[in-house]
Design a protein around this motif. Structure first.
Motif, short mmCIF file in Angstrom:
data_model
loop_
_atom_site.label_atom_id
_atom_site.label_comp_id
_atom_site.label_asym_id
_atom_site.label_seq_id
_atom_site.Cartn_x
_atom_site.Cartn_y
_atom_site.Cartn_z
N PRO A 154 -1.60 9.34 -3.07
CA PRO A 154 -2.04 9.02 -1.72
C PRO A 154 -3.45 8.45 -1.63
O PRO A 154 -3.74 7.67 -0.72
N GLU A 155 -4.33 8.84 -2.57
CA GLU A 155 -5.70 8.30 -2.51
C GLU A 155 -5.69 6.78 -2.64
O GLU A 155 -6.34 6.07 -1.88
N ARG A 156 -4.91 6.29 -3.63
CA ARG A 156 -4.85 4.86 -3.86
C ARG A 156 -4.15 4.15 -2.70
O ARG A 156 -4.57 3.08 -2.27
N GLY A 157 -3.10 4.75 -2.17
CA GLY A 157 -2.41 4.15 -1.04
C GLY A 157 -3.29 4.04 0.18
O GLY A 157 -3.32 3.02 0.87
N LEU A 158 -4.05 5.11 0.46
CA LEU A 158 -4.95 5.12 1.61
C LEU A 158 -6.06 4.08 1.42
O LEU A 158 -6.44 3.39 2.38
N GLU A 159 -6.54 3.94 0.19
CA GLU A 159 -7.58 2.95 -0.08
C GLU A 159 -7.10 1.54 0.27
O GLU A 159 -7.83 0.75 0.90
N LEU A 160 -5.88 1.22 -0.12
CA LEU A 160 -5.34 -0.11 0.17
C LEU A 160 -5.07 -0.29 1.66
O LEU A 160 -5.30 -1.37 2.22
N ALA A 169 0.83 -1.21 0.00
CA ALA A 169 0.00 0.00 0.00
C ALA A 169 0.87 1.25 0.00
O ALA A 169 0.56 2.23 -0.69
N VAL A 170 1.96 1.23 0.76
CA VAL A 170 2.87 2.38 0.79
C VAL A 170 3.48 2.61 -0.58
O VAL A 170 3.50 3.74 -1.10
N ALA A 171 3.97 1.51 -1.20
CA ALA A 171 4.61 1.64 -2.50
C ALA A 171 3.63 2.12 -3.56
O ALA A 171 3.95 2.99 -4.38
N VAL A 172 2.41 1.58 -3.54
CA VAL A 172 1.40 2.00 -4.52
C VAL A 172 1.04 3.46 -4.29
O VAL A 172 0.86 4.23 -5.24
N GLY A 173 0.93 3.85 -3.02
CA GLY A 173 0.61 5.24 -2.73
C GLY A 173 1.69 6.19 -3.21
O GLY A 173 1.38 7.31 -3.67
N MET A 174 2.94 5.77 -3.15
CA MET A 174 4.03 6.60 -3.65
C MET A 174 4.06 6.63 -5.17
O MET A 174 4.44 7.63 -5.78
#
Length: 420
Positions: free
Chosen positions: A351-357, A342-347
């Motif tokens: 941040p929206e996608r990272g927070l979603e995960l 989730a951290v890597a995807v958010g970066m």
């Protein structure tokens, strides 16, 4: 806790593994070795507050343990009436030695570099379950408390305590010897041993409790053990993968703390302080692991390599890291892997996608007390401008950690957001 008691605890956490390993080599009894080490600790807890800290606390503990072991051995010899036999033999040969414990005294003072490795292989004996192997070794080698091991396992303290107690009893009942297994049995125990070494490294890299953010001595022990394993099993890809992972991670240790020992997160680290020799060694070990076929540790090492070769956080190949975490989630699924992804995807994607995960993990039982989950959510919430929620999440992260430095870090992050 008094300053002296804290000093005793600190010395114990650093030295207990070596102490137990050395005693186990001499006594040949895993449980007896730990009992003797605990007896030495109890004496320290009584004497040091009264008499003051010795000049060399680790040597004091070893000498005290040696005397305890010697006394126990002498009592056993007396019980079996062997002293008379030994004395007769010595008089026949003309030797001037009169102390039957002299050879034990000498052995306890000699640092045999593979004692810790013998201890790990003994604790990782196939008569124990894998979970018991890991828990027992972390308790004896890493000097970790039961609650700290429970945190590493993401399970209850009671469960870990029961595993450790059963493991000790089983080793005693089965008369397991303190020795390296034959070559043909190494591979069968390797998986558990690698897991133990990595958990020891992780405790050194990010201490679960106490005042220190890192415990470099544990990292050095784990690195040394990993390199020894690579020498024992040079064709096993995961050995090289683990060594690569630890070397690449360890390269950051000099930059992970500030002048006062305060934690410094990845984004704030001075990458000029990263150990370039360890990075080169880690990349070489990663190449070897990939040539041999790789595995879980190799994938994690590849992730670490992305960080090690980047000039900054912004320059990091986050998409590759996210992809590697996707692979890792398939071959070694865990809530922590999903959180890291989730951290890597958010970066990589925002941040929206990272927070979603990250939000998908909020009801994950294994992460109920895990401080990094609210910390990750706080970071993404802050980037999205949800400051009040971010501050609350940083405070939640602080409440979940037993590490004093980590707690201060999260509280400072919460305070830096300010009032909304």
């Amino acid at each position: 806790m008094t300053a002296t008691s804290a000093a005793v605890e600190a010395v114990w956490r650093i030295e207990s593994g070596r102490l137990v390993a050395t005693l186990a080599r001499i006594t040949g009894d895993f449980a007896a070795a730990e009992d003797i080490a605990q007896d030495a600790l109890e004496i320290a807890l009584k004497q040091w507050p009264r008499d003051g800290l010795p000049d060399h606390p680790a040597s004091w503990l070893m000498a005290t343990a040696k005397h305890i072991a010697a006394d126990q051995y002498r009592r056993q010899l007396n019980l079996n009436r062997k002293l008379t036999i030994i004395a007769r033999q010595l008089s026949t040969t003309g030797s001037t030695e009169s102390d039957p414990m002299a050879h034990v005294d000498e052995s306890l003072g000699v640092a045999v570099h593979d004692d810790l490795l013998r201890l790990i292989f003994t604790a990782c004996h196939p008569v124990l379950s894998v979970d018991s192997q890991v828990a027992l070794t972390l308790r004896t080698l890493g000097g970790l408390q039961t609650k700290e091991i429970a945190r590493a396992f993401l399970t209850s303290e009671t469960t870990i305590g029961q595993r450790i107690s059963r493991a000790k009893k089983t080793l005693t009942d089965k008369r397991v010897r303190f020795e390296l297994p034959p070559a043909e049995e190494l591979a069968a125990r390797l998986h558990a041993v690698l897991g133990v070494v990595y958990l020891i490294f992780n405790e050194g890299y990010s201490a679960t409790s106490g005042a220190d953010w890192t415990r470099p001595a544990l990292c050095q022990d784990a690195l040394r053990l990993g390199r020894m394993l690579a020498g024992l099993q040079p064709e096993q890809p995961e050995v090289h993968g683990l060594v690569a992972l630890m070397e690449l991670q360890a390269s950051r240790i000099p930059a992970r703390t500030g002048p006062a020992g305060e934690p410094v997160l990845l984004a704030g680290q001075d990458r000029r302080r990263w150990d370039q020799l360890l990075i080169r060694r880690g990349l070489a070990s990663l190449h070897k692991a990939e040539e041999l076929g790789g595995g879980t540790y190799t994938v994690q090492a590849a992730i670490a390599a992305c960080h090690a070769t980047a000039n900054s956080v912004d320059d990091t190949d986050w998409r590759r890291i996210a992809a590697l975490y996707t692979v890792l989630a398939h071959i070694a699924p865990s809530p922590v892997v999903r959180l890291n992804r989730a951290v890597a995807v958010g970066m990589a994607e925002g941040p929206e996608r990272g927070l979603e995960l990250a939000d998908q993990l909020q009801n994950e039982p294994a992460l109920a007390g895990y401080p990094q989950l609210p910390a990750v959510r706080a970071t993404f919430l802050q980037r999205l401008g949800h400051l009040e929620q971010a501050r609350a999440e940083f405070e939640r992260a602080a409440a979940r950690t037993d590490n004093a430095g980590e707690r201060r870090l999260y509280l400072e992050q919460a305070q830096s957001i300010g009032q909304v």
